[in-house]
Design a protein around this motif. Structure first.
Motif, PDB file in Angstrom:
ATOM      1  N   VAL A   1     -50.528  13.100   2.001  1.00 21.19           N
ATOM      2  CA  VAL A   1     -51.972  13.423   1.117  1.00 21.19           C
ATOM      3  C   VAL A   1     -51.625  15.101   0.951  1.00 21.19           C
ATOM      4  O   VAL A   1     -50.886  15.385   1.379  1.00 21.19           O
ATOM      5  CB  VAL A   1     -53.422  13.550   2.392  1.00 21.19           C
ATOM      6  N   PRO A   2     -51.936  14.727  -0.397  1.00 20.00           N
ATOM      7  CA  PRO A   2     -51.505  16.434  -0.912  1.00 20.00           C
ATOM      8  C   PRO A   2     -51.982  16.962  -0.422  1.00 20.00           C
ATOM      9  O   PRO A   2     -53.393  17.413  -1.498  1.00 20.00           O
ATOM     10  CB  PRO A   2     -51.698  16.116  -2.105  1.00 20.00           C
ATOM     11  N   HIS A   3     -51.960  18.101   0.075  1.00 11.95           N
ATOM     12  CA  HIS A   3     -53.286  18.721   1.327  1.00 11.95           C
ATOM     13  C   HIS A   3     -53.389  20.088   0.310  1.00 11.95           C
ATOM     14  O   HIS A   3     -54.725  20.980   0.114  1.00 11.95           O
ATOM     15  CB  HIS A   3     -52.860  19.823   2.205  1.00 11.95           C
ATOM     16  N   GLU A   4     -52.488  20.862  -0.153  1.00 10.77           N
ATOM     17  CA  GLU A   4     -52.097  22.025  -1.159  1.00 10.77           C
ATOM     18  C   GLU A   4     -52.864  21.314  -2.842  1.00 10.77           C
ATOM     19  O   GLU A   4     -53.851  22.359  -3.212  1.00 10.77           O
ATOM     20  CB  GLU A   4     -50.927  22.633  -1.721  1.00 10.77           C
ATOM     21  N   GLU A   5     -53.023  20.242  -3.327  1.00  8.99           N
ATOM     22  CA  GLU A   5     -53.829  19.941  -4.238  1.00  8.99           C
ATOM     23  C   GLU A   5     -55.100  19.425  -4.099  1.00  8.99           C
ATOM     24  O   GLU A   5     -55.633  20.101  -4.974  1.00  8.99           O
ATOM     25  CB  GLU A   5     -52.825  18.587  -4.815  1.00  8.99           C
ATOM     26  N   LEU A   6     -55.398  18.959  -2.559  1.00  7.57           N
ATOM     27  CA  LEU A   6     -57.064  19.148  -2.756  1.00  7.57           C
ATOM     28  C   LEU A   6     -57.611  20.147  -2.157  1.00  7.57           C
ATOM     29  O   LEU A   6     -58.174  20.360  -2.962  1.00  7.57           O
ATOM     30  CB  LEU A   6     -56.884  18.294  -0.790  1.00  7.57           C
ATOM     31  N   GLY A   7     -56.945  21.337  -1.431  1.00  7.10           N
ATOM     32  CA  GLY A   7     -57.727  22.274  -1.259  1.00  7.10           C
ATOM     33  C   GLY A   7     -57.966  22.980  -2.941  1.00  7.10           C
ATOM     34  O   GLY A   7     -59.015  23.979  -2.834  1.00  7.10           O
ATOM     35  N   ARG A   8     -56.808  22.919  -3.919  1.00 11.39           N
ATOM     36  CA  ARG A   8     -57.151  23.684  -5.034  1.00 11.39           C
ATOM     37  C   ARG A   8     -57.637  23.193  -5.817  1.00 11.39           C
ATOM     38  O   ARG A   8     -59.144  23.713  -6.439  1.00 11.39           O
ATOM     39  CB  ARG A   8     -55.504  23.467  -6.019  1.00 11.39           C
ATOM     40  N   THR A   9     -58.250  21.407  -5.159  1.00  8.13           N
ATOM     41  CA  THR A   9     -59.014  20.588  -6.427  1.00  8.13           C
ATOM     42  C   THR A   9     -60.435  20.872  -6.226  1.00  8.13           C
ATOM     43  O   THR A   9     -61.727  21.517  -7.245  1.00  8.13           O
ATOM     44  CB  THR A   9     -58.998  19.010  -6.669  1.00  8.13           C
ATOM     45  N   ALA A  10     -60.600  21.292  -4.977  1.00 10.41           N
ATOM     46  CA  ALA A  10     -62.028  21.739  -4.181  1.00 10.41           C
ATOM     47  C   ALA A  10     -62.153  23.220  -4.576  1.00 10.41           C
ATOM     48  O   ALA A  10     -63.748  23.074  -4.983  1.00 10.41           O
ATOM     49  CB  ALA A  10     -61.931  21.335  -2.413  1.00 10.41           C
ATOM     50  N   VAL A  11     -61.407  24.134  -4.772  1.00 11.76           N
ATOM     51  CA  VAL A  11     -62.010  25.642  -4.884  1.00 11.76           C
ATOM     52  C   VAL A  11     -62.224  25.758  -6.577  1.00 11.76           C
ATOM     53  O   VAL A  11     -63.675  26.076  -7.013  1.00 11.76           O
ATOM     54  CB  VAL A  11     -61.317  26.620  -5.152  1.00 11.76           C
ATOM     55  N   ARG A  12     -61.582  24.909  -6.989  1.00 16.33           N
ATOM     56  CA  ARG A  12     -62.633  24.585  -9.118  1.00 16.33           C
ATOM     57  C   ARG A  12     -63.007  24.049  -8.961  1.00 16.33           C
ATOM     58  O   ARG A  12     -63.861  24.240  -9.744  1.00 16.33           O
ATOM     59  CB  ARG A  12     -61.070  23.600  -8.860  1.00 16.33           C
ATOM     60  N   MET A  13     -63.556  22.721  -8.627  1.00 15.90           N
ATOM     61  CA  MET A  13     -64.802  22.193  -8.496  1.00 15.90           C
ATOM     62  C   MET A  13     -65.913  23.089  -7.466  1.00 15.90           C
ATOM     63  O   MET A  13     -67.003  22.938  -8.580  1.00 15.90           O
ATOM     64  CB  MET A  13     -64.629  21.141  -7.642  1.00 15.90           C
ATOM     65  N   ALA A  14     -65.756  23.659  -7.188  1.00 16.53           N
ATOM     66  CA  ALA A  14     -66.695  24.387  -6.651  1.00 16.53           C
ATOM     67  C   ALA A  14     -67.168  25.505  -7.671  1.00 16.53           C
ATOM     68  O   ALA A  14     -68.460  25.632  -7.666  1.00 16.53           O
ATOM     69  CB  ALA A  14     -66.480  25.424  -5.216  1.00 16.53           C
ATOM     70  N   LEU A  15     -65.787  27.002  -7.666  1.00 13.03           N
ATOM     71  CA  LEU A  15     -66.199  27.433  -8.871  1.00 13.03           C
ATOM     72  C   LEU A  15     -66.829  26.757 -10.385  1.00 13.03           C
ATOM     73  O   LEU A  15     -67.728  27.348 -10.858  1.00 13.03           O
ATOM     74  CB  LEU A  15     -65.351  28.161  -9.199  1.00 13.03           C
ATOM     75  N   GLU A  16     -65.922  25.833 -11.072  1.00 13.16           N
ATOM     76  CA  GLU A  16     -67.066  25.381 -11.994  1.00 13.16           C
ATOM     77  C   GLU A  16     -68.687  24.383 -11.949  1.00 13.16           C
ATOM     78  O   GLU A  16     -69.218  24.805 -11.888  1.00 13.16           O
ATOM     79  CB  GLU A  16     -66.256  23.887 -12.409  1.00 13.16           C
ATOM     80  N   ARG A  17     -68.802  24.386 -10.659  1.00 15.22           N
ATOM     81  CA  ARG A  17     -70.061  24.123 -10.449  1.00 15.22           C
ATOM     82  C   ARG A  17     -71.143  25.377 -10.169  1.00 15.22           C
ATOM     83  O   ARG A  17     -72.102  25.350 -10.823  1.00 15.22           O
ATOM     84  CB  ARG A  17     -70.773  23.235  -8.750  1.00 15.22           C
ATOM     85  N   VAL A  18     -70.683  26.337  -9.345  1.00 15.71           N
ATOM     86  CA  VAL A  18     -71.750  27.422  -9.336  1.00 15.71           C
ATOM     87  C   VAL A  18     -71.472  28.000 -11.185  1.00 15.71           C
ATOM     88  O   VAL A  18     -72.587  28.413 -11.023  1.00 15.71           O
ATOM     89  CB  VAL A  18     -70.690  28.560  -8.586  1.00 15.71           C
ATOM     90  N   ARG A  19     -70.157  27.935 -11.824  1.00 15.88           N
ATOM     91  CA  ARG A  19     -70.725  29.026 -12.743  1.00 15.88           C
ATOM     92  C   ARG A  19     -71.560  27.749 -14.534  1.00 15.88           C
ATOM     93  O   ARG A  19     -72.775  28.485 -14.782  1.00 15.88           O
ATOM     94  CB  ARG A  19     -69.398  28.256 -13.701  1.00 15.88           C
ATOM     95  N   ALA A  20     -71.719  26.858 -13.682  1.00 18.03           N
ATOM     96  CA  ALA A  20     -72.811  25.560 -14.582  1.00 18.03           C
ATOM     97  C   ALA A  20     -74.067  26.032 -14.348  1.00 18.03           C
ATOM     98  O   ALA A  20     -74.551  25.260 -14.360  1.00 18.03           O
ATOM     99  CB  ALA A  20     -72.089  24.181 -14.439  1.00 18.03           C
ATOM    100  N   LYS A  21     -74.224  25.932 -12.975  1.00 19.32           N
ATOM    101  CA  LYS A  21     -75.452  25.801 -12.190  1.00 19.32           C
ATOM    102  C   LYS A  21     -76.098  24.733 -12.323  1.00 19.32           C
ATOM    103  O   LYS A  21     -76.908  24.863 -12.848  1.00 19.32           O
ATOM    104  CB  LYS A  21     -76.077  27.069 -12.084  1.00 19.32           C
ATOM    105  N   THR A  22     -75.543  23.719 -12.471  1.00 22.00           N
ATOM    106  CA  THR A  22     -75.708  22.281 -12.185  1.00 22.00           C
ATOM    107  C   THR A  22     -75.759  22.003 -10.659  1.00 22.00           C
ATOM    108  O   THR A  22     -74.900  22.004  -9.880  1.00 22.00           O
ATOM    109  CB  THR A  22     -74.993  20.876 -13.391  1.00 22.00           C
ATOM    110  N   GLY A  23     -76.619  20.569 -10.148  1.00 23.77           N
ATOM    111  CA  GLY A  23     -76.484  20.194  -9.132  1.00 23.77           C
ATOM    112  C   GLY A  23     -75.424  18.604  -8.868  1.00 23.77           C
ATOM    113  O   GLY A  23     -75.455  17.897  -8.633  1.00 23.77           O
ATOM    114  N   THR A  24     -74.785  18.264 -10.136  1.00 24.30           N
ATOM    115  CA  THR A  24     -73.529  17.557 -10.775  1.00 24.30           C
ATOM    116  C   THR A  24     -72.514  17.799  -9.536  1.00 24.30           C
ATOM    117  O   THR A  24     -72.297  18.414  -9.871  1.00 24.30           O
ATOM    118  CB  THR A  24     -73.538  17.216 -11.889  1.00 24.30           C
ATOM    119  N   THR A  25     -72.391  16.842  -9.395  1.00 28.99           N
ATOM    120  CA  THR A  25     -70.754  16.530  -8.189  1.00 28.99           C
ATOM    121  C   THR A  25     -70.241  15.652  -9.331  1.00 28.99           C
ATOM    122  O   THR A  25     -70.523  14.459  -9.746  1.00 28.99           O
ATOM    123  CB  THR A  25     -70.413  15.531  -6.871  1.00 28.99           C
ATOM    124  N   GLU A  26     -68.879  15.759  -9.017  1.00 27.01           N
ATOM    125  CA  GLU A  26     -67.782  15.356  -9.527  1.00 27.01           C
ATOM    126  C   GLU A  26     -66.965  14.294  -9.037  1.00 27.01           C
ATOM    127  O   GLU A  26     -66.500  15.148  -7.672  1.00 27.01           O
ATOM    128  CB  GLU A  26     -66.639  16.217 -10.577  1.00 27.01           C
TER     129      GLU A  26
END
Length: 187
Positions: A111-136
């Motif tokens: 399992v690519p753990h580092e990529e998993l962590g980076r992707t989770a942080v990126r998605m969380a930051l994008e969700r906060v910036r966009a102020k939406t409840g949509t999930t990817e």
């Protein structure tokens, strides 16, 4: 094949047991719910699930697929305590490819753990910036790392058929057999 680590209500464990069941079905192997061990994703639980099963009567499995590498390490200890050799008597595979898995020659799903962590942080930051409840929904690639804990299949049952490209030859250690999405494997 015994599955270790089934636990209802936990998405990681539910998805891994679903993958185990699908692999059985894909290869026309009868599913036996009694071969699924329930427990948390801890080393001591892997030991407990195998030790209890072996103490209950004759061994009714030739392979163990653990929900993670920690469970596999505990299972390995219990198998060895009962005088069973890996992979000669029982094949053993894990999931996650944690660093200690190489130390015990454990075949495992990487399992690519580092990529998993980076992707989770990126998605969380994008969700906060966009102020939406949509999930990817993102699916990251995995692959199997073949080490010395799985022996070649001995085809004694009529429902087992050779699969092209599945033979392991000399130098198989730590060689990736496949790489695809996170849901399909042939090993």
């Amino acid at each position: 094949m015994r599955f270790l680590g089934r636990r209802d209500g936990y998405s990681t464990q539910e998805s891994r047991v679903a993958g185990y069941r699908k692999a059985l079905a894909d290869h026309r192997v009868p599913h036996d719910p009694g071969l699924e061990g329930e427990g948390s994703m801890e080393r001591r639980e892997g030991h407990r699930m195998v030790a209890e099963r072996l103490a209950a009567g004759p061994r009714d499995f030739t392979a163990v697929f653990a929900c993670n590498d920690l469970i596999a390490a505990g299972a390995r200890q219990a198998l060895r305590e009962h005088g069973l050799r890996i992979p000669d008597d029982v094949s053993l595979a894990g999931f996650d490819d944690l660093p200690p898995s190489a130390d015990i020659d454990l075949t495992t799903v990487h399992v690519p753990h580092e990529e998993l962590g980076r992707t989770a942080v990126r998605m969380a930051l994008e969700r906060v910036r966009a102020k939406t409840g949509t999930t990817e929904h993102v699916v990251l690639g995995t692959h199997i790392v073949i080490r010395d804990s799985v022996r070649p299949l001995i085809r004694t049952e009529p429902w087992l058929r050779p699969r092209s490209g599945s033979a392991r030859g000399p130098g198989h250690r730590d060689r990736c057999q496949w790489a695809s999405g996170s849901s399909k494997a042939s090993w």
